[in-house]
Scaffold this active site. Structure first.
Site, mmCIF file in Angstrom:
data_model
loop_
_atom_site.group_PDB
_atom_site.id
_atom_site.type_symbol
_atom_site.label_atom_id
_atom_site.label_comp_id
_atom_site.label_asym_id
_atom_site.label_seq_id
_atom_site.Cartn_x
_atom_site.Cartn_y
_atom_site.Cartn_z
ATOM 1 N N SER A 109 0.838 -1.204 0.000
ATOM 2 C CA SER A 109 0.000 0.000 0.000
ATOM 3 C C SER A 109 0.868 1.247 0.000
ATOM 4 O O SER A 109 1.919 1.291 0.643
ATOM 5 C CB SER A 109 -0.888 -0.005 1.251
ATOM 6 N N TYR A 135 -2.162 5.435 -3.960
ATOM 7 C CA TYR A 135 -3.043 6.536 -3.572
ATOM 8 C C TYR A 135 -2.260 7.786 -3.907
ATOM 9 O O TYR A 135 -1.030 7.801 -3.739
ATOM 10 C CB TYR A 135 -3.285 6.568 -2.062
ATOM 11 N N THR A 161 -6.473 1.993 -6.494
ATOM 12 C CA THR A 161 -7.694 1.838 -5.686
ATOM 13 C C THR A 161 -8.622 3.010 -5.960
ATOM 14 O O THR A 161 -8.247 4.170 -5.759
ATOM 15 C CB THR A 161 -7.324 1.757 -4.189
ATOM 16 N N LYS A 253 -8.724 -1.569 -8.432
ATOM 17 C CA LYS A 253 -9.309 -2.219 -7.253
ATOM 18 C C LYS A 253 -10.448 -1.368 -6.712
ATOM 19 O O LYS A 253 -10.270 -0.162 -6.478
ATOM 20 C CB LYS A 253 -8.229 -2.366 -6.176
ATOM 21 N N HIS A 277 -13.350 -2.847 -0.158
ATOM 22 C CA HIS A 277 -12.379 -2.385 0.832
ATOM 23 C C HIS A 277 -12.647 -3.051 2.188
ATOM 24 O O HIS A 277 -12.436 -2.456 3.243
ATOM 25 C CB HIS A 277 -12.490 -0.855 0.959
#
Ligand SMILES: Cc1cc2nc3c(=O)[nH]c(=O)nc-3n(C[C@H](O)[C@H](O)[C@H](O)COP(=O)(O)O)c2cc1C
Length: 386
Positions: A109, A135, A161, A253, A277
């Site tokens: 992540s 992100y 995401t 995702k 999530h």
């Protein structure tokens, strides 16, 4: 703690609650609002049954699969999760090592608390089954360099995401003294100090690791802050631009329906993860298993469709794959295991899921995950109280 004490995801969860401060456990275990979607995810798996075939003379079932040219020894990947470095000193690099040693992939992540360079370097010169999850609250000016850094560090696939244009309302975190954007309030700090004192094993482990890391040469570049990440409003145009820039596969995702799956395909993605999530974003979003069939019908002929949210047993992996998923990811299951026993805990968890999966296929009379299809399922078993 001895990793062999992890015998199931439920047991890992129970042990994790005793291993780390309450606020950390709640951060992992919790979900948005009334946690309805979190519950629905698991209930959707419970609502599907099997149609076994008896006397199916077969050897060890085949568990391996292939994704984007990489062979996986089991169809379970480790989902990208923020703050893994706080659970155990083995942190994100430990998760990556566990995935590699068990023949699968881990997805780092952007808010794991470790940079892509550091995690890749910690794996050494051997095989690096790593994907990077992006992100970028700062938009293109932020994601372009991040993407280039992940590519430079050898990450094989990029996962974007799309379900986090704002952070979900995690009420357990609020109760533990965090603000809506995960900033610790003064009241929370006092409470956290008490919770840390109640978990001295965790405090000593983390303290020792911090001391050992002092003065070490940093291979880190800047990372995305957890607080800032609650607001990565990517558009399909952004995704198309990422596909242009990233040489390997781009996987989206957070898709929960056929229309968005089609948009993702039009943007040029190489794979789709059906995900809510783990129920941590929009409470009331559908269970992933319930929407998997429409996504599979729309795009699975073109790209692999993966699923996460609620996978807790090998039988869940079988159900998702029988409904058309190419593989699944798990989040909380391996975080619980990491909290309990670090890298060895995550390895143990993967071993438990592997034997679970193998046993389920054997009992089903199915020779391998590659043979799974709707004919192995009883979609409408007599309901049992959950
Ligand atoms: C503590 C925690 C942190 C997470 N952080 C991220 C993240 O940084 N990026 C992301 O795309 N998904 C994140 N997720 C979602 C997971 O990638 C995954 O979708 C979810 O955990 C799957 O559901 P499960 O926990 O029921 O397996 C996080 C999940 C948890 C539990």
């Amino acid at each position: 703690m001895d990793p062999s004490r992890i015998t199931s995801v439920a047991e890992a969860r129970r042990l994790a609650a005793r291993s780390v401060p309450r606020a950390l456990f709640d951060y992992v275990d919790g979900a948005a609002d009334d946690e309805l979607t979190r519950a629905r995810n698991e209930a959707a798996f419970h609502a599907v049954g099997f149609r076994p075939r008896m006397a199916a003379s077969m050897g060890e079932p085949r568990l391996g699969t292939e994704l984007f040219g990489r062979s996986l020894s089991l169809p379970v990947l480790l989902a990208p999760c923020g703050l893994v470095t706080a659970l155990h000193p083995d942190g994100a690099a430990g998760v990556a090592r566990a995935a590699r040693s068990r023949g699968t992939v881990s997805v780092l992540s952007a808010v794991a608390g470790a940079s892509p360079e550091r995690v890749a370097a910690d794996l050494g010169s051997g095989d690096r089954p790593l994907w990077y999850q992006l992100y970028a609250p700062g938009g293109r000016a932020e994601w372009e360099p991040l993407l280039d850094r992940a590519a430079g560090a050898g990450y094989e696939a990029l996962m974007v995401t799309v379900d986090t244009p704002a952070l979900g309302n995690r009420e357990r975190d609020r109760r533990n003294g965090f603000s809506g954007s995960m900033k610790l309030r003064p009241r929370g700090a006092v409470r956290l100090a008490g919770q840390v004192a109640a978990r001295p094993g965790w405090a000593v482990r983390m303290g020792r690791a911090a001391l050992a890391a002092r003065g070490q040469q940093a291979t880190d570049g800047p990372t995305v802050g957890l607080v800032a990440a609650g607001g990565s409003p990517f558009t399909w145009d952004d995704i198309a631009a990422m596909v242009e820039r990233w040489e390997g596969p781009v996987v989206v995702k957070g898709v929960l329906g056929a229309a968005d799956a089609r948009r993702a395909l039009d943007a040029g993605v190489a794979g789709i993860v059906v995900s809510n999530h783990g129920g941590r974003q929009l409470d009331g979003a559908p269970a992933t298993l319930d929407v998997l069939p429409e996504v599979v019908a729309e795009v699975a002929r073109a790209v692999p469709v993966l699923l996460d949210s609620g996978v807790r047993r090998g039988s869940d992996v079988v159900k998702a794959m029988a409904m058309g998923a190419a593989a699944v990811l798990v989040g909380r299951p391996y975080l619980y295991a990491l909290a309990v026993a670090g890298t060895a805990g995550v390895e143990r968890l993967l071993d438990v899921l592997r034997s679970d999966l193998s046993r389920t296929l054997t009992l089903l009379g199915c020779p391998g995950v590659d043979e799974l299809g709707a004919e192995w399922l009883d979609p409408d078993p007599v309901a049992i109280a959950d």
